[in-house]
Design a protein around this motif. Structure first.
Motif, PDB file in Angstrom:
ATOM      1  N   PRO A 553       0.829  -1.199   0.000  1.00  0.00           N
ATOM      2  CA  PRO A 553       0.000   0.000   0.000  1.00  0.00           C
ATOM      3  C   PRO A 553       0.867   1.254   0.000  1.00  0.00           C
ATOM      4  N   PHE A 554       0.341   2.343  -0.510  1.00  0.00           N
ATOM      5  CA  PHE A 554       1.085   3.596  -0.539  1.00  0.00           C
ATOM      6  C   PHE A 554       0.099   4.750  -0.476  1.00  0.00           C
ATOM      7  N   THR A 555       0.623   5.926  -0.175  1.00  0.00           N
ATOM      8  CA  THR A 555      -0.194   7.142  -0.106  1.00  0.00           C
ATOM      9  C   THR A 555       0.456   8.223  -0.945  1.00  0.00           C
ATOM     10  N   ALA A 556      -0.230   9.370  -1.031  1.00  0.00           N
ATOM     11  CA  ALA A 556       0.306  10.477  -1.818  1.00  0.00           C
ATOM     12  C   ALA A 556       1.602  11.005  -1.230  1.00  0.00           C
ATOM     13  N   PHE A 579      -3.572  13.212  -9.844  1.00  0.00           N
ATOM     14  CA  PHE A 579      -2.712  12.792  -8.733  1.00  0.00           C
ATOM     15  C   PHE A 579      -1.779  13.928  -8.284  1.00  0.00           C
ATOM     16  N   PHE A 580      -2.095  15.148  -8.679  1.00  0.00           N
ATOM     17  CA  PHE A 580      -1.160  16.244  -8.442  1.00  0.00           C
ATOM     18  C   PHE A 580      -1.217  16.719  -6.996  1.00  0.00           C
ATOM     19  N   GLU A 581      -0.127  17.321  -6.551  1.00  0.00           N
ATOM     20  CA  GLU A 581       0.018  17.712  -5.148  1.00  0.00           C
ATOM     21  C   GLU A 581      -0.950  18.829  -4.741  1.00  0.00           C
ATOM     22  N   ASP A 582      -1.327  19.681  -5.703  1.00  0.00           N
ATOM     23  CA  ASP A 582      -2.163  20.824  -5.352  1.00  0.00           C
ATOM     24  C   ASP A 582      -3.634  20.463  -5.232  1.00  0.00           C
ATOM     25  N   SER A 583      -3.980  19.194  -5.355  1.00  0.00           N
ATOM     26  CA  SER A 583      -5.368  18.772  -5.256  1.00  0.00           C
ATOM     27  C   SER A 583      -5.869  18.933  -3.827  1.00  0.00           C
ATOM     28  N   ASP A 584      -7.180  18.854  -3.699  1.00  0.00           N
ATOM     29  CA  ASP A 584      -7.790  18.840  -2.377  1.00  0.00           C
ATOM     30  C   ASP A 584      -7.259  17.621  -1.597  1.00  0.00           C
ATOM     31  N   PRO A 585      -6.802  17.804  -0.355  1.00  0.00           N
ATOM     32  CA  PRO A 585      -6.172  16.689   0.390  1.00  0.00           C
ATOM     33  C   PRO A 585      -7.070  15.465   0.525  1.00  0.00           C
ATOM     34  N   LYS A 589      -6.309  11.866  -1.216  1.00  0.00           N
ATOM     35  CA  LYS A 589      -6.185  10.630  -0.446  1.00  0.00           C
ATOM     36  C   LYS A 589      -7.057   9.540  -1.030  1.00  0.00           C
ATOM     37  N   ASP A 590      -8.272   9.903  -1.435  1.00  0.00           N
ATOM     38  CA  ASP A 590      -9.188   8.929  -2.012  1.00  0.00           C
ATOM     39  C   ASP A 590      -8.692   8.430  -3.360  1.00  0.00           C
ATOM     40  N   ILE A 591      -8.132   9.336  -4.166  1.00  0.00           N
ATOM     41  CA  ILE A 591      -7.615   8.950  -5.480  1.00  0.00           C
ATOM     42  C   ILE A 591      -6.453   7.979  -5.357  1.00  0.00           C
ATOM     43  N   LYS A 594      -7.655   4.531  -4.424  1.00  0.00           N
ATOM     44  CA  LYS A 594      -8.271   3.796  -5.537  1.00  0.00           C
ATOM     45  C   LYS A 594      -7.742   4.360  -6.860  1.00  0.00           C
ATOM     46  N   PRO A 595      -6.468   4.129  -7.145  1.00  0.00           N
ATOM     47  CA  PRO A 595      -5.846   4.771  -8.317  1.00  0.00           C
ATOM     48  C   PRO A 595      -6.416   4.312  -9.649  1.00  0.00           C
ATOM     49  N   TRP A 596      -6.958   3.093  -9.714  1.00  0.00           N
ATOM     50  CA  TRP A 596      -7.419   2.584 -11.018  1.00  0.00           C
ATOM     51  C   TRP A 596      -8.648   3.341 -11.531  1.00  0.00           C
ATOM     52  N   THR A 597      -9.408   3.927 -10.645  1.00  0.00           N
ATOM     53  CA  THR A 597     -10.545   4.743 -11.097  1.00  0.00           C
ATOM     54  C   THR A 597     -10.046   5.943 -11.897  1.00  0.00           C
TER      55      THR A 597
END
Length: 859
Positions: A553-556, A579-585, A589-591, A594-597
């Motif tokens: 498992p991994f996180t942003a 998957f960019f850093e400036d996204s809403d935290p 985290k949710d992305i 579940k990266p395949w979505t």
């Protein structure tokens, strides 16, 4: 003798309407001789084989990109063209009468056009009512008494014909504004002769090429000022037009330049074509644009398709247009009742071919007749509606309320309507769902001016409809086309056109033409989108494969290989926020959970900017805009690729291996597309511009990939995995191993991807290619030693030559950032981006005042 029982076995489902003329059977119920010969060949082919050949025809047309745009069609703008494998036959004797009648009619309409915009003797003598002309939207007052080049003003003419109960062909309508369909007729012949050559063997079918030879000559002959080598262009409304395929097809077949209104401009009472070399004078326009849209300055003010000032150039006699502006007036159905009198006025005799009975509602008696007999008539407007099709209403199909509304409209503007008798279309054999059934047909023939008269295409475009009791046939309503075979007598010599090709005319023929700026822009973006699709597909495949291999498992914020690659994917594809850093935290985290979505969406969501499907759509649009540039094999590759990708999108599977497989198939098709172009495209301006776009996109991608992955120093294992992923995504891993025979190291990877001048994917190699292509672009001015674009690419080249990969590969010991590498890549990216922007501003500008394209010796 032909095997009659065997032939009849093919026709078991052929049940003609009793009230219509039978094209296939004579009065004694025997098959007509020419049809006997045809069906004998068909029987030898076999029923099963005919089914297979029909599939081959439809596939061939689809692969060649033959399409017809159905307005307001939910299925899309490029509905595939449909062709019936059973042609329409016209006997030699009948063609002799048709040919004479059509030539007479074309000559009559030419005289009529000259009179309406000249002395107007027909109006003065009371032969035609003045309100029929002056109140018609197609009458252009600014074109009255304008002297046109050439002895014949009407260069092109077409007529729609149908056979009535008496067996005679009747004229249904005339086309004089911008007759369409000849290109489809030619494509139909190519398809039939390619897939069903056996059917031609026992019938002497006339060739279509003499018509197109005459068309080329006619366009040359009308050029003003006796120009030896006139610049002839086809003016199209653009890719969204219903018959855009035909426009590009004819441009390629006739060797003409296909242009849109914003490719042209008016200056000093001439029409000029904007090219990357500057302005080139245009002598002849073969327009596929309704005349009211041709000049927003004097005609339709809100038109975005025309050329401001065109009418003034016509007045000055500095450009010829086929057909001339204002020619739509003579195809008015309101003129039909007066044609016999017009023919007697000009010829002193009657028309050879009859026209269906027509009542113009501008006359009270005729209007009352139309209203009283509405159920038995077809009502038409005397001009085409906005969608480009002539309004035709079968009175019998109207409800009481609809009929009352139509009557109200007729009474409000009676001069705009005609009533026409319904012709009971003849029954002709058609291939319908694997059976030979009876259908109705409408035949359009084409004529072009030739030696002070006209020459008719010995064939044409036939459209069929198998719906019973239907009195309207059109492509817009789903008609299916047929190849039209005009048969010649056994001893008849094939008609030819002598083009008198001399050494001088041969040199004029192969004279190099500059590339229109709009065409150059589309080719440039074809190159860029091609590489964007390929590189993004590779990167997405690399990231997906890494995700499948990862079991942890991994996180942003974990900083592992997976999170860096996902971040890189968003940055390289510009699918922010992703998957960019400036996204809403919380969203980030949710992305990451579940990266395949997100990966699936970036792959298949065509509406998302930067997605693979979106880039494919942009590539398709750019390719389609310059479709006359591509070989047929290229179209087949593109069509197959589109079908396979659409199927993958439709499946939208959660099977990740199948997703990767669909990416592999896409890349294979893209390389086939590139291979086709390398083999078939001449190494001239078009190729240079397209390849320049490819090289610029490759450089920008490699820079973005490197600076996204190597922002900061990672742990040794992560760094190794990232290096490996970069080499795989750039398809350089095998080359690295072969070249260095060592484990992956950042300095060596940078050496290969940035500085190796012998490696086609390296920045140094690509910048060198870009530098060469920029030097081949037309010069902006003689006084400037180096343009901004040349200076930028020269600086980029020097920057790479002076680079030290060992220094670039060092990171800051305190922050872990690759400071030197990132500064270097940022500078290089800026130089390449400025080069691309400079090229676009200089050569792809389409405003009416294109200062960069002016040179003193062109005016």
């Amino acid at each position: 003798m032909h095997d009659q029982p065997a032939i009849f076995s093919l026709l078991q489902q052929y049940i003609p309407a009793l009230s219509s003329y039978n094209e296939l059977f004579s009065a004694d119920n025997t098959i007509r001789p020419d049809w006997q010969t045809f069906f004998a060949s068909l029987h030898q082919l076999g029923y099963k084989e005919l089914q297979n050949r029909n599939i081959d025809i439809q596939r061939l047309l689809k692969e060649n990109g033959v399409a017809y745009n159905i307005y307001n069609d939910p299925s899309g703008q490029t509905r595939p063209w449909e062709l019936d494998p059973i042609p329409q036959l016209i006997t030699a004797n009948e063609w002799e009468t048709i040919n004479a009648g059509l030539i007479q009619r074309a000559e009559l309409f030419d005289l009529l056009l000259k009179d309406i915009y000249g002395p107007q003797t027909l109006i003065k003598n009371g032969i035609i009512p003045q309100e029929l002309i002056y109140l018609h939207p197609g009458f252009i007052r600014s074109c009255v008494n304008v002297k046109l080049p050439g002895t014949q003003h009407l260069v092109l003419y077409a007529a729609d014909m149908a056979r009535g109960n008496d067996g005679r062909l009747w004229i249904i309508s005339d086309r004089t504004q911008a007759p369409s369909g000849s290109g489809y007729a030619l494509e139909n012949r190519f398809a039939m002769s390619s897939v069903l050559p056996e059917l031609f063997s026992n019938l002497n079918v006339k060739r279509l090429s003499p018509y197109f030879d005459s068309l080329q000559q006619a366009l040359t002959d009308i050029a003003p000022h006796n120009t030896d080598n006139p610049r002839v262009v086809i003016l199209t409304p653009g890719p969204d037009n219903e018959t855009y395929f035909e426009h590009s097809y004819l441009a390629a077949y006739l060797g003409l330049t296909l242009v849109q209104g914003n490719d042209l401009m008016v200056k000093d009472n001439y029409v000029w074509l904007k090219t990357i070399d500057g302005l080139e004078k245009v002598d002849v326009l073969l327009r596929r644009l309704d005349d009211s849209y041709c000049d927003p300055l004097e005609l339709k003010s809100d038109s975005l398709l025309g050329i401001p000032g065109l009418v003034q150039v016509v007045r000055k006699g500095n450009v010829a247009i086929a057909n001339p502006l204002g020619s739509s007036i003579v195809e008015s159905a309101g003129l039909v009742p007066f044609l016999p009198a017009i023919a007697k006025h000009f010829f002193g005799k009657e028309l050879i071919m009859p026209t269906i009975a027509t009542w113009w509602c501008g006359q009270p008696k005729e209007m009352n007749y139309v209203i009283a007999n509405l159920k038995t008539l077809v009502v038409r407007k005397i001009f085409r509606n906005v969608a480009g099709t002539r309004s035709a209403i079968d009175g019998a199909s109207l409800s009481v309320i609809q009929a009352e509304e139509l009557i109200r409209q007729i009474k409000a503007s009676p001069y705009l309507y005609v009533g026409q008798e319904k012709i009971n279309f003849s029954s002709t054999p058609s291939w319908v769902d694997g059976k030979i059934e009876a259908g109705h047909s409408l035949f359009r023939s084409f004529l072009v001016s030739h030696n002070n008269s006209y020459i008719a295409m010995p064939g044409g475009l036939t459209r069929t409809n198998t719906q019973k009791n239907s009195f309207i046939i059109s492509n817009q309503l789903g008609g299916i086309s047929k190849d039209t075979w005009v048969l010649s007598a056994d001893d008849e010599q094939e008609q030819t056109v002598n083009l008198q090709l001399t050494t001088d005319t041969l040199q004029h023929t192969i004279h190099k033409r500059s590339l229109p700026s709009h065409t150059a822009e589309n080719l440039f973006w074809v190159g860029r989108y091609t590489e964007r699709v390929i590189y993004n597909a590779r990167l997405q495949r690399t990231v997906m494969q890494k995700m499948l291999q990862s079991n942890k498992p991994f996180t942003a914020d974990s900083g592992g290989t997976e999170s860096v690659l996902l971040h890189t994917l968003t940055q390289c594809t510009y699918t922010f926020s992703g998957f960019f850093e400036d996204s809403d935290p919380a969203k980030r985290k949710d992305i990451y959970a579940k990266p395949w979505t997100e990966l699936t969406d970036v792959l298949y969501n065509e509406k998302r900017n930067g997605s693979l499907s979106h880039n494919l759509s942009l590539l398709k649009n750019a390719v389609y805009s310059v479709r006359n540039f591509w070989a047929l094999d290229t179209w087949r590759v593109l069509r197959q690729m589109e079908e396979e990708w659409n199927k993958a999108k439709k499946d939208n599977t959660t099977d990740h291996l199948r997703m990767i497989s669909s990416i592999d198939a896409l890349n294979t098709s893209m390389f086939a597309f590139l291979g086709m172009n390398r083999e078939s495209v001449r190494r001239e301006q078009g190729w240079n511009i397209m390849d320049l776009g490819r090289k610029l996109e490759q450089v920008l991608y490699i820079i973005t990939l490197l600076r996204s992955v190597f922002q900061n120093k990672q742990e040794d294992q992560v760094e190794h995995e990232l290096l490996e992923s970069v080499m795989i995504a750039s398809q350089s891993l095998i080359t690295y191993r072969y070249t260095y025979r060592d484990h992956l190291q950042l300095p060596l990877a940078l050496e290969l991807l940035m500085l190796d001048t012998n490696y086609p994917k390296s920045l140094a190699y690509l910048v060198k290619k870009i530098k060469r292509y920029v030097s081949l672009l037309p010069k902006e001015g003689k006084e400037i030693p180096l343009s901004d674009k040349q200076r930028n690419i020269q600086e980029a080249d020097s920057l790479l030559k002076l680079a030290d990969v060992v220094a670039l590969a060092k990171h800051d010991p305190y922050t872990g950032e690759y400071v030197s590498l990132n500064k270097f890549l940022d500078k290089l990216y800026s130089l390449i981006a400025d080069t691309s922007m400079g090229i676009s501003k200089t050569y792809f500008k389409h405003s009416q005042t294109q200062k960069q394209l002016f040179t003193a010796n062109l005016i």
